[in-house]
Design a protein around this motif. Sequence first.
Motif, PDB file in Angstrom:
ATOM      1  N   GLU A 166       0.844  -1.204   0.000  1.00 49.07           N
ATOM      2  CA  GLU A 166       0.000   0.000   0.000  1.00 49.07           C
ATOM      3  C   GLU A 166       0.877   1.252   0.000  1.00 49.07           C
ATOM      4  OE1 GLU A 166      -2.594  -0.444   3.362  1.00 49.07           O
ATOM      5  OE2 GLU A 166      -3.997  -1.735   2.245  1.00 49.07           O
ATOM      6  N   ALA A 167       2.041   1.139  -0.632  1.00 52.38           N
ATOM      7  CA  ALA A 167       2.971   2.267  -0.695  1.00 52.38           C
ATOM      8  C   ALA A 167       2.385   3.400  -1.523  1.00 52.38           C
ATOM      9  CB  ALA A 167       4.299   1.812  -1.295  1.00 52.38           C
ATOM     10  N   GLU A 168       2.981   4.569  -1.361  1.00 45.97           N
ATOM     11  CA  GLU A 168       2.536   5.718  -2.141  1.00 45.97           C
ATOM     12  C   GLU A 168       2.911   5.564  -3.612  1.00 45.97           C
ATOM     13  OE1 GLU A 168       2.280   9.680   0.567  1.00 45.97           O
ATOM     14  OE2 GLU A 168       4.145   9.326  -0.490  1.00 45.97           O
ATOM     15  N   LEU A 169       2.112   6.216  -4.457  1.00 44.78           N
ATOM     16  CA  LEU A 169       2.405   6.331  -5.877  1.00 44.78           C
ATOM     17  C   LEU A 169       2.128   7.759  -6.318  1.00 44.78           C
ATOM     18  CD1 LEU A 169       0.858   3.082  -7.393  1.00 44.78           C
ATOM     19  CD2 LEU A 169       3.238   3.811  -7.650  1.00 44.78           C
ATOM     20  N   PRO A 170       2.951   8.309  -7.203  1.00 45.84           N
ATOM     21  CA  PRO A 170       2.607   9.617  -7.770  1.00 45.84           C
ATOM     22  C   PRO A 170       1.434   9.450  -8.739  1.00 45.84           C
ATOM     23  CG  PRO A 170       4.550   8.728  -8.844  1.00 45.84           C
ATOM     24  CD  PRO A 170       4.212   7.787  -7.729  1.00 45.84           C
ATOM     25  N   ARG A 171       0.442  10.293  -8.602  1.00 46.37           N
ATOM     26  CA  ARG A 171      -0.709  10.193  -9.509  1.00 46.37           C
ATOM     27  C   ARG A 171      -0.467  10.915 -10.832  1.00 46.37           C
ATOM     28  NH1 ARG A 171      -1.822   7.246  -5.519  1.00 46.37           N
ATOM     29  NH2 ARG A 171      -3.942   6.583  -5.093  1.00 46.37           N
ATOM     30  N   LYS A 172       0.596  11.720 -10.896  1.00 44.70           N
ATOM     31  CA  LYS A 172       0.910  12.444 -12.125  1.00 44.70           C
ATOM     32  C   LYS A 172       2.385  12.235 -12.479  1.00 44.70           C
ATOM     33  CE  LYS A 172      -2.492  16.099 -11.202  1.00 44.70           C
ATOM     34  NZ  LYS A 172      -2.683  17.559 -10.964  1.00 44.70           N
TER      35      LYS A 172
END
Length: 307
Positions: free
Chosen positions: A255-261
């Motif tokens: 559930e790590a972060e991801l850049p949405r852009k």
Amino acid sequence: MRPSARLDAPSWPHRLARALGVAALVSAAWGCGHPPPASQMPSAQAAIDRMRATQACGNGIQAAAKIDHFGEGGRVRGDLLLFAVKPARLRMDVVSPFGVTLATLASDGKRFSLSDLRDKRFFIGPAEACNIARLTTVPIPGHVLVGLLRGEAPVLKNGGDADKTIEWSRRGYYVVRVRGTRDAEQEVHLAPHPDDFGKPWSEQRLRVKDVLVRQQGVVLYHAELSDHRAAKMAAERVDPDGIDPPVPPSGPMCEAELPRKLHVEVPGKDEDVQFRYDTVTWNPPIIEGLWTQPVPGGVQVVRVDCE
């Protein structure tokens, strides 16, 4: 006589002076910039290791996205169904607003195919940068694009610690510079997660914000990553007819972060592509044949090589 409350209220010169004082304090704060975490990364390699550890649980992603790219053929926008899995496996389906697939790129990291139903051509060849650019317009290797789509900066091959430096920018991120082989150099901006500034450096999560790669002074690519948010874990794929067994996720719980852009450009060639995730999940189930595609009927098959 006016009410005493109004008599006691500060006159406009006093209000102006107070406002100017507040503005001066704000300006001074901006001038100082963002201080580094109390526990700073001890070396460039430590920062690179923490960046990789931040995304280590994520083998790949599945996303519904918007793609906006500009190249020799002009500007193209569309909906995109995307799979990107380490080290260099890619699947991109460009879909019209009416749900019709316009183009499909599939690559297992070695072989490449692109079905362009608008021009009725089917391209096959090696999974090299120039071929992947036939859809994205940006000529970067598959493993680089997969890394960026996963929120990680691919690091240039280098000779070790002597080829890497790190410093803190008052804009709120570490600047890691890498001197690579073949007269290449790289700059990566890594920002600690806002919740981790008080943690030991070995526990800090790092967000990749910017990646710039040059070779012999020429920019090969520049990537900007933004709007970082935690992503959900993909569920197993279940056959609605109950014939085939469920397909499990392709990696561990993540559930790590991801850049949405993600915006990738080659400034000297005026080529760029932007991805914006509408939905995205980690470690999706991988079905057989995802990285290949059959040749549709009625199309011209074109062999393409990068030389």
